[in-house]
Design an enzyme around this catalytic site. Structure first.
Site, PDB file in Angstrom:
ATOM      1  CG  HIS A 188     -61.437  30.974 -20.154  1.00 54.09           C
ATOM      2  ND1 HIS A 188     -61.092  31.781 -21.528  1.00 54.09           N
ATOM      3  CD2 HIS A 188     -61.753  31.633 -19.520  1.00 54.09           C
ATOM      4  CE1 HIS A 188     -60.509  32.998 -21.147  1.00 54.09           C
ATOM      5  NE2 HIS A 188     -60.856  33.554 -19.441  1.00 54.09           N
ATOM      6  CD  GLU A 205     -60.706  29.658 -23.570  1.00 65.26           C
ATOM      7  OE1 GLU A 205     -61.700  29.885 -24.143  1.00 65.26           O
ATOM      8  OE2 GLU A 205     -59.419  30.349 -23.929  1.00 65.26           O
ATOM      9  CB  CYS A 235     -62.759  35.438 -20.438  1.00 65.43           C
ATOM     10  SG  CYS A 235     -61.977  35.923 -18.719  1.00 65.43           S
TER      11      CYS A 235
END
Ligand code: MN
Length: 240
Positions: free
Chosen positions: A210, A212, A107
Site C-alpha cells: 500500500h 498510499e 492490493c
C-alpha cells in the site's frame, strides 16, 4: 489541464456507501493529477462514459474479488464480496487494458488487474499454506514490515530506484498464476508475488503493498503515483 485519474471506491456492505481513504486521492493530487472518485456503476453506458473521461486509472484496495471471476468456488478463507464493485472494476479494467490506458493497481487493485487479464488468485494464503511470512501486519499501516525483492530492469525497479525495499503488508490473498500479459517483478522471500507489470510499452503496474500509506513518510513511494500521472499525461497528449 491536469491528467484525470479515476480512482475506484470501496463500498460498504450494509449501506452501499462508496468511500475512499484520503492518501489515495491526496497522493494523486500531490503527484500532479486530478483525482476523480468512481463509485460502482451498473450500466454499460455508465462504464463507457466513465472510461471516456479518464487519462489514467487507479484501482484501489478493499475486500475480496468474487472467485467466480477466476473460475473457482469460494473457499472458507474468502472474505466479504461486493458484487457491484467487482462487476464495475472488472468491466472498467478490461476496457483500460484493451485501450492501453495507464493503470496502477494497489492490493485488491493488483488482483483485479490480474484476474481481468485471465490470471488467478490464492483465496487465502494462510489457508493455502503457501506463505511463511506475516502478510496481514499488526502494525500501523504506514510501517513497512516485510522486504520485497524487485526484478532488476523492471519498471517498478526504475520507479523505486532499488531492488530490495521494505513495504507494508495488508493482504490475505495474493496473485497465484499471473496472466500471460504480465510479468512478476517483485516477491517476498517466501515467494508471494508482490508486484506485476505489463510486458508491453503501456503503463500497467500492480503492487500488493500500500504505497498510499507510505508516501507521506517515505517520499520514494510517491514515485508510483507520479509515474501513473506522467503516463496519463502522455496518454492524454497522444489521444487529443
Ligand atoms: Mn505482503
Amino acid at each position: 489541464m491536469l491528467p484525470v485519474i479515476g480512482i475506484t471506491c470501496a463500498q460498504d456492505g450494509e449501506t452501499g456507501r462508496a468511500y475512499l481513504n484520503r492518501p489515495y486521492y491526496a497522493g494523486v493530487e500531490r503527484a500532479g493529477g486530478l483525482p476523480v472518485l468512481l463509485p460502482p456503476l451498473n450500466s454499460d453506458e455508465g462504464v463507457r462514459a466513465a472510461f471516456a473521461l479518464l487519462d489514467g486509472l487507479l484501482l484501489s484496495g478493499g475486500g475480496d474479488l468474487d472467485p467466480v471471476y477466476f473460475g473457482q468456488e469460494p473457499r472458507p478463507g474468502t472474505g466479504e464480496i461486493m458484487p457491484e464493485r467487482d462487476a464495475f472494476e472488472m468491466a472498467l479494467t478490461g476496457m483500460a487494458l484493451d485501450a492501453e490506458l495507464p493503470v496502477l493497481g494497489i492490493c485488491r487493485g493488483m488482483q483485479v488487474l490480474n484476474v481481468a487479464a485471465g490470471g488467478s488468485l490464492w483465496q487465502d494464503i494462510a489457508e493455502s499454506g503457501v506463505s511463511l511470512l506475516k502478510h496481514v501486519q499488526d502494525a500501523p499501516r504506514w510501517h513497512p514490515t516485510h522486504t520485497i525483492n524487485v526484478e532488476a530492469g523492471s519498471r517498478l525497479g526504475d520507479i523505486l530506484g532499488t531492488q530490495h525495499v521494505r513495504v507494508n503488508s495488508l493482504h490475505h490473498q495474493a496473485v497465484r498464476e499471473p496472466a500471460g500479459r504480465f510479468k512478476v517483478v517483485a516477491r517476498t522471500g517466501d515467494g508471494i508475488i508482490e508486484a506485476i507489470e505489463g510486458s508491453g510499452s503501456a503503463f500497467v503496474l500492480g503492487v500488493q503493498f500500500h504505497p498510499e500509506w507510505l508516501w507521506e513518510r517515505q517520499p520514494v513511494f510517491l514515485n508510483l503515483f507520479a509515474a501513473l500521472v506522467e503516463a496519463a499525461r502522455l496518454y492524454r497528449n497522444a489521444r487529443r
